[in-house]
Scaffold this motif. Structure first.
Motif, short mmCIF file in Angstrom:
data_model
loop_
_atom_site.label_atom_id
_atom_site.label_comp_id
_atom_site.label_asym_id
_atom_site.label_seq_id
_atom_site.Cartn_x
_atom_site.Cartn_y
_atom_site.Cartn_z
N ILE A 49 55.07 12.86 28.66
CA ILE A 49 53.44 11.85 29.09
C ILE A 49 53.51 11.50 30.08
O ILE A 49 54.54 10.03 30.15
N VAL A 50 53.04 11.68 31.52
CA VAL A 50 53.54 10.61 32.32
C VAL A 50 51.46 10.43 33.17
O VAL A 50 50.99 11.12 33.55
N LEU A 51 51.54 8.95 33.66
CA LEU A 51 50.24 8.89 34.55
C LEU A 51 50.96 8.65 36.13
O LEU A 51 52.02 7.82 35.99
N LEU A 52 50.72 9.58 37.16
CA LEU A 52 51.09 10.09 38.07
C LEU A 52 49.63 9.47 39.25
O LEU A 52 48.81 9.23 39.15
N SER A 53 50.03 8.69 40.52
CA SER A 53 48.75 8.43 41.42
C SER A 53 49.19 8.95 43.23
O SER A 53 50.89 8.92 42.63
N GLY A 54 48.29 8.86 43.38
CA GLY A 54 48.66 9.47 44.44
C GLY A 54 47.05 9.12 45.91
O GLY A 54 46.39 10.18 45.30
N ASP A 55 47.81 9.64 46.75
CA ASP A 55 46.38 10.17 47.99
C ASP A 55 46.15 12.23 47.74
O ASP A 55 47.04 12.48 46.52
N ASP A 56 44.87 12.51 48.45
CA ASP A 56 44.89 13.65 48.33
C ASP A 56 46.82 14.81 48.66
O ASP A 56 46.59 15.88 47.84
N GLU A 57 46.79 14.29 49.42
CA GLU A 57 47.77 15.48 50.05
C GLU A 57 48.96 15.74 49.22
O GLU A 57 49.79 16.01 48.47
N ALA A 58 49.44 14.18 48.40
CA ALA A 58 50.80 14.11 47.42
C ALA A 58 49.77 14.97 46.60
O ALA A 58 50.94 15.48 45.37
N LEU A 59 48.92 14.90 45.52
CA LEU A 59 48.34 14.89 44.44
C LEU A 59 48.57 17.10 44.48
O LEU A 59 48.08 17.41 43.81
N THR A 60 47.52 17.63 46.05
CA THR A 60 47.76 18.76 46.54
C THR A 60 49.94 19.20 46.27
O THR A 60 49.50 20.27 45.87
N ARG A 61 50.50 18.59 46.96
CA ARG A 61 51.22 19.05 46.84
C ARG A 61 52.27 18.90 45.06
O ARG A 61 52.80 19.72 44.99
#
Length: 181
Positions: A49-61
């Motif tokens: 289980i991972v908590l990850l973060s990013g901007d819209d573009e990263a999370l879309t990828r």
């Protein structure tokens, strides 16, 4: 640049070398950040289980690549939107419980914690067999987040009763450098 958002990724599948690298490389290549994680092999299965973060573009990828990464690594992947980690100050304690293994230990201890409105930041349990006798010994270790209103004296009293009822030993101590913080 868009605001940083958070997702929780879970991955489960047959264990084999390279799974952690495969997931971490995918997150990195997408431009996202692996913030916090828990990983374990249980039986022959790998779970993460991972908590990850990013901007819209990263999370879309990340979202677009999920299917191919799942197939490549042989893992069931799920992705869920979540909020940023809380910055609320809580009192953190580590609780360790140990005794001869028998059903109901986790239920008994977590019942006490729930009655005191205590959040469990992480918990780890295991059964190990003593070397000469093979006797199964259960161990539970957890980090607790106590709300300001929780009474440490009342919690200790109730844990003492629950432990005595199940013939368990326990330790409750301050957790200044918490693993899950």
């Amino acid at each position: 640049m868009s605001e940083r958002q958070f997702r929780v990724l879970t991955a489960v599948g047959q264990d084999r070398p390279g799974l952690v690298h495969g997931i971490s490389a995918w997150i990195h290549e997408a431009g996202a950040n692996l913030e916090d994680s828990r990983m374990a092999v249980l039986g022959g299965e790998f779970a993460m289980i991972v908590l990850l973060s990013g901007d819209d573009e990263a999370l879309t990828r990340i979202q677009i690549g999920r299917g191919s990464v799942s197939a490549e690594l042989g893992l069931e992947l799920s992705l869920r939107e979540t909020r940023a980690p809380s910055s609320l100050v809580t009192r953190r304690y580590t609780l360790r419980v140990q005794g001869l293994d028998h059903p109901g230990i986790v239920d008994s201890i977590t019942n006490v914690l729930a009655r005191h409105s205590i959040n469990i930041a992480w918990v780890q349990t295991r059964v190990a067999h003593q070397p000469l006798t093979g006797t199964p010994v259960f161990t539970l270790e957890t980090e607790l987040q106590l709300p300001p209103t929780a009474s440490l004296e009342e919690l200790s009293r109730d844990l003492t009763k629950a432990a005595a009822d199940r013939q368990l030993d326990f330790e409750l101590e301050d957790s200044p450098d918490a693993r899950g913080a």
